[in-house]
Each structure stands twice: as structure tokens, then as C-alpha cells.
Design an enzyme around this catalytic site. Structure first.
Site, PDB file in Angstrom:
ATOM      1  N   ASP A   1       0.847  -1.193   0.000  1.00 37.49           N
ATOM      2  CA  ASP A   1       0.000   0.000   0.000  1.00 37.49           C
ATOM      3  C   ASP A   1       0.879   1.239   0.000  1.00 37.49           C
ATOM      4  OD1 ASP A   1      -1.938   1.884   0.238  1.00 37.49           O
ATOM      5  OD2 ASP A   1      -2.695   1.246   2.188  1.00 37.49           O
ATOM      6  N   SER A   2       1.051   1.830  -1.181  1.00 35.21           N
ATOM      7  CA  SER A   2       1.890   3.027  -1.282  1.00 35.21           C
ATOM      8  C   SER A   2       1.203   4.254  -0.692  1.00 35.21           C
ATOM      9  CB  SER A   2       2.239   3.297  -2.751  1.00 35.21           C
ATOM     10  OG  SER A   2       1.065   3.497  -3.518  1.00 35.21           O
TER      11      SER A   2
END
EC number: 3.4.23.-
Length: 396
Positions: free
Chosen positions: A254-255
Site C-alpha cells: 500500500d503506497s
């Protein structure tokens, strides 16, 4: 005298124009003039003035009370289609009183035609018995059950009616069907009342504006479903296989997350709960809030053949085992390559593939257990079986 004509076509497109006529001008001649301006055949038009339908073509406009500066509503009659099994297909698009569902706007003219026919029958005193043609709920039910295509559309666009249909209870199906037809007729009456209301009535104009806005939303959704149906599908999240302390995990990439997190149960399973520094306790805020128990300042995570340093914030309750946040992704210069469906570790050049949906953890799967398609297929099969058995009993 100068009359303003507000025209509403069958496809809900609108136009406004003005006509200069005499008070003794007969209605049928006025309809011919409207045909020249609007392009709608005179035999398909209805004129509404002050919430009253002008029906006598040989009466003069002045006899109806029209005067200079007045506005009339021109409505195009609905196409009268032959009564056929398409009626059952139209039922698939019947939406309840809530917002319209995808794909329902295209069938609205047909629905209005049905409600208009129903209203005209009631107005003429004709009684529609429970077994009269396609107005019979039992016949409509059997037609829907015999058409898998219409049945699938019904389940998608009108879940409440589909649920009543698949319950096998004719009385329940009839009740839901009649209730939806009644609500639709009331909405149509309200629409006609608004179109023929005083144009300077702020409340009426606000309701017309809201209806136009809702129509634009439905049209936008219909275009999107036709041109870009993939935008309505669900997308599987990005997970990779990794190991922490030799324990295999599926980590969510999850950037958009600021920090790398792990839930308490997973930390205990990986035997790093003993390293949690509780001085770093706090609250993680995002879509919701979660209590942070503390922080593991340094641990080792294995991705493919690489062993990378990583720190974890331990959350008390979290559905996923581990989430790789932006702190870890930036530290190791990771890049998400969606074209090749891989996560690239920039510092080492190692690549690891994102997991397909079948290998995702239970919390991330789009469908868990028996899918809705499988469940609904079983319900459909049972309903068809009961319908066939009932018809067999009636024959004997």
C-alpha cells in the site's frame, strides 16, 4: 397572442419555442404548428395547460383559457408496443423508489408506457382481473423463470423483486410487483404535475431541477456501463509473498500508507511481539481508527531471496497480517510495475509477482466461500423446479 411551448420528447430531451397564434385558433391546427417546430408528429403530441390535458382538437385555444404570454407543455406520447414477452424484460428494469440502478434508464420510456396504459384502463372503468393476459403476476412470474437472461437482469437491476420471485411464493411476488408498479405510477403523476405547474413556482422548479440532475446521473451511468463496463468491476488488491522470522506471510503493498504495520496476532506468530516498544503507542487514523500497541524498531523481512531491514508498527486489531507502507517502499526504492504485475526492489533489482485473487488471504478476496453467483444459481434452479412441479399439478 404569443404562447411559449415547453416540449418534452419521448427520450426525455427538451426544447422550448414560441408561437404567435390567434385565440380562435383550433387545437388541431396548433398541434400542426408544434409539429413543424418540434419535429414530433401531431398525432403523437399532448398539450397540457394548468395541469389539465387539452383533449378536444376542435376547440379554440381561447376556449381553454389560454392568453397572451402563457406557457403550455407539449408531451410526446409513448410508443404503443404490441403486448409480447418483452413485457417480462421490462420488469427487469423496474426499480424501486430508491436511486436508479445501472442500465435502467434505457427502459424508462417502456415503463412509462405501461403505467400510462394501466392508468387509462382504470380511468375508462376497465377492470384488469388477476388472470388478464400479461397483467397476471403468475404469468409474469412464469415468463421470468423461463428466461435465464431476463432472470439474470432482474437479479442485477431489481434485487427485491428477484428475491420475491425466487422465494417461490406467488403472493409475495405479486405484492412486491404491484407495489413497485404503484410507486412508479405515482412518480409519473408527480412528474407530469411538475411539468404543468406554474413556471414561477420555486418549489416546483427545484424539483424539476433535481429530476433533471438525476436523469443526467443515470445517463452518465448508462454511458459508462456501455463504454467502460470494467469501471464497475472490483479490483483485487496488491499482495506479495514474504517471510518474517521464517514465517510465511502475505503482505499487502500500500503506497498510500505512511508506515508499515503488522497486527498483534501476526506479531505473536512471528515471535517479534517481545520486541514491541510500547513508548510508541498511539492511534492510527485513516478511514477508521486503530490503536497502536507500539513499534518494532528493526526486523528482517524476506522477499524472494532478499533479506531487507524493516520496522513495524503493531496494531491491536487489523484484518490483514502485514501492510508494507511507504516508509519501507521508499527505503528500498521499490516500484510497483502494474504492466508486468510485479513489485521491483530497487536496491537489489529483485522482482516478486503480485498474488492472483485465488491466493489472496480471506480478508482480501472479492468473493469468499460460496460465491453469490453459485448461491443465486441454486436458488434459480430450485425456483424453476418448484414452478414446473406446480404447473404439472395444475395440468393433472
Amino acid at each position: 397572442m404569443l404562447l411559449t411551448v415547453y416540449c418534452v420528447r419521448r427520450d426525455l430531451s427538451e426544447a422550448t419555442f414560441s408561437l404567435q397564434v390567434r385565440p380562435d385558433f383550433e387545437l388541431h391546427n396548433f398541434l400542426v404548428l408544434c409539429e413543424l417546430e418540434s419535429g414530433i408528429p401531431a398525432e403523437e403530441t399532448q398539450i397540457v395547460y394548468m395541469e389539465r390535458l387539452l383533449v378536444n382538437d376542435h376547440c379554440s385555444l381561447g376556449s381553454y383559457g389560454l392568453k397572451d404570454g402563457d406557457m403550455v407543455i407539449l408531451l410526446q406520447k409513448e410508443a404503443m408496443r404490441p403486448r409480447s414477452p418483452e413485457r417480462a424484460a421490462g420488469l427487469c428494469s423496474m426499480e424501486p423508489a430508491g436511486p436508479a440502478l445501472p442500465g435502467t434508464s434505457g427502459s424508462r420510456p417502456h415503463q412509462r408506457a405501461q403505467s400510462a396504459q394501466h392508468s387509462s384502463r382504470r380511468g375508462s372503468g376497465e377492470k384488469a382481473g388477476p388472470g388478464q393476459g400479461l397483467d397476471s403476476p403468475a404469468l409474469v412470474r412464469s415468463m421470468l423463470l423461463s428466461s435465464p437472461h431476463d432472470l439474470s437482469l432482474l437479479k442485477e437491476r431489481n434485487p427485491s423483486l428477484a428475491e420475491a420471485l425466487l422465494s417461490g411464493n406467488l403472493e409475495s411476488f405479486s405484492q412486491v410487483l404491484m407495489e413497485q408498479q404503484r410507486e412508479r405510477a405515482l412518480r409519473e403523476q408527480e412528474r407530469l404535475r411538475l411539468f404543468s405547474a406554474d413556471p414561477f413556482d420555486l418549489e416546483a422548479q427545484a424539483k424539476i431541477e433535481e429530476e433533471i440532475r438525476q436523469q443526467n446521473i443515470e445517463e452518465n451511468m448508462s454511458i459508462a456501463m456501455e463504454e467502460a463496463p470494467e469501471s464497475f468491476g472490483q479490483v483485487a488488491m496488491l499482495y506479495i509473498n514474504c517471510r518474517v522470522n521464517g514465517h510465511p506471510l502475505k503482505a499487502f503493498v500500500d503506497s498510500g500508507a505512511q508506515m508499515t504495520i503488522m497486527n498483534q496476532v501476526c506479531a505473536e506468530r512471528c515471535n517479534i511481539i517481545r520486541l514491541v516498544d510500547r513508548r510508541w503507542a498511539g492511534v492510527a487514523k485513516g478511514v477508521g481508527t486503530q490503536r497502536i500497541l507500539g513499534r518494532v524498531h528493526l526486523a528482517q523481512i524476506q522477499i524472494e531471496g532478499d533479506f531487507l531491514q524493516c520496522s513495524f508498527s503493531i496494531l491491536e486489531e487489523q484484518p490483514m497480517d502485514m501492510l508494507l507502507g511507504l516508509d519501507m517502499l521508499r527505503r528500498h526504492q521499490c516500484s510497483i510495475d502494474l504492466k508486468r504485475n510485479v513489485l521491483v526492489i530497487g536496491t537489489t533489482g529483485t522482482q516478486t509477482s503480485f498474488l492472483p485473487e485465488g491466493e489472496l488471504p480471506p480478508c482480501a478476496k472479492l468473493v469468499s466461500g460460496m460465491g453469490p453467483e453459485e448461491s443465486s444459481d441454486k436458488e434459480t434452479a430450485n425456483a424453476i423446479k418448484h414452478s414446473v412441479m406446480d404447473s404439472g399439478r395444475k395440468k393433472h
